[in-house]
Design a protein around this motif. Structure first.
Motif, PDB file in Angstrom:
ATOM      1  N   ASP A  63       0.825  -1.211   0.000  1.00  0.00           N
ATOM      2  CA  ASP A  63       0.000   0.000   0.000  1.00  0.00           C
ATOM      3  C   ASP A  63       0.857   1.258   0.000  1.00  0.00           C
ATOM      4  O   ASP A  63       0.573   2.217  -0.718  1.00  0.00           O
ATOM      5  N   LEU A  64       1.912   1.263   0.797  1.00  0.00           N
ATOM      6  CA  LEU A  64       2.817   2.410   0.853  1.00  0.00           C
ATOM      7  C   LEU A  64       3.521   2.610  -0.488  1.00  0.00           C
ATOM      8  O   LEU A  64       3.668   3.742  -0.945  1.00  0.00           O
ATOM      9  N   GLY A 111       4.705   5.602  -4.876  1.00  0.00           N
ATOM     10  CA  GLY A 111       5.386   5.331  -6.136  1.00  0.00           C
ATOM     11  C   GLY A 111       6.815   4.842  -5.934  1.00  0.00           C
ATOM     12  O   GLY A 111       7.569   4.704  -6.896  1.00  0.00           O
ATOM     13  N   LEU A 112       7.205   4.577  -4.694  1.00  0.00           N
ATOM     14  CA  LEU A 112       8.552   4.096  -4.392  1.00  0.00           C
ATOM     15  C   LEU A 112       8.583   2.576  -4.395  1.00  0.00           C
ATOM     16  O   LEU A 112       7.594   1.914  -4.084  1.00  0.00           O
ATOM     17  N   ASN A 113       9.743   2.025  -4.728  1.00  0.00           N
ATOM     18  CA  ASN A 113       9.956   0.579  -4.647  1.00  0.00           C
ATOM     19  C   ASN A 113      10.693   0.309  -3.337  1.00  0.00           C
ATOM     20  O   ASN A 113      11.898   0.476  -3.254  1.00  0.00           O
TER      21      ASN A 113
END
Length: 186
Positions: free
Chosen positions: A3-4, A9-11
């Motif tokens: 979810d985060l 938009g971070l991996n």
């Protein structure tokens, strides 16, 4: 975590190291407390190995032996003979693998190659690691496979070496073919 990642938009990736053993609580100048243990050190180092091998969760042998059964959909995979900073002897560590990322047959073959590596049968182990590395269905495993292929290649006896014993090519053809394949992608 998913979810985060979706919201930012971070991996994001995490590594978890788990070690089983006794702990000692220590007071520091009556202002703070800390936990001291060889196992705390091992867990921290296992967490660092997660990053090295691009793995989510690693345990030591004692933890692996104390787990009666993993949750459905998970399996252990051995990563033998690892040097852990602050620990004199090399230790075997174990990844907790989700079966949705690896099929059971592949993990069985991998564990067989890891055992061959641990037993000093580097030629047999090298053949699997090179073959699996070349197979594009195991892209997520390339860091670990490359590590062990490199280690096997470096540890092979000079009697098995492709370039030092060319006259024994027929006798060592499988090992030499594997070494030649490895040289092409190293």
């Amino acid at each position: 975590l998913p979810d985060l990642e979706r919201r930012t938009g971070l991996n994001l990736q995490i590594g978890i190291g788990i070690s089983t053993g006794e702990l000692r609580r220590a007071e520091i100048a009556e202002i703070d407390e800390t936990i001291i243990s060889r196992n705390v050190n091992i867990a921290a180092r296992l967490q660092s190995l997660c990053k090295k091998f691009d793995i989510a969760t690693l345990t030591d042998r004692k933890t692996r032996e104390n787990i009666d059964g993993l949750a459905q959909g998970y399996r252990f995979r051995m990563i033998p003979d690892q040097r852990i900073e602050g620990i004199y002897e090399r230790i075997d560590v174990f990844e907790i693998c989700p079966l949705d990322a690896y099929d059971e047959a592949y993990l069985e073959d991998y564990n067989g190659a890891a055992q061959a590596y641990k037993d000093g049968n580097y030629s047999d182990a090298l053949e699997f690691f090179v073959s699996a590395y070349s197979d594009t269905t195991h892209k997520t495993d390339r860091t670990l496979l490359h590590h062990f292929a490199s280690e096997c290649f470096d540890r092979l006896d000079s009697a098995d070496s492709l370039f030092q014993n060319a006259e024994q090519y027929e006798q060592h053809s499988n090992t030499q073919r594997t070494q030649a394949d490895y040289l092409l992608w190293r």
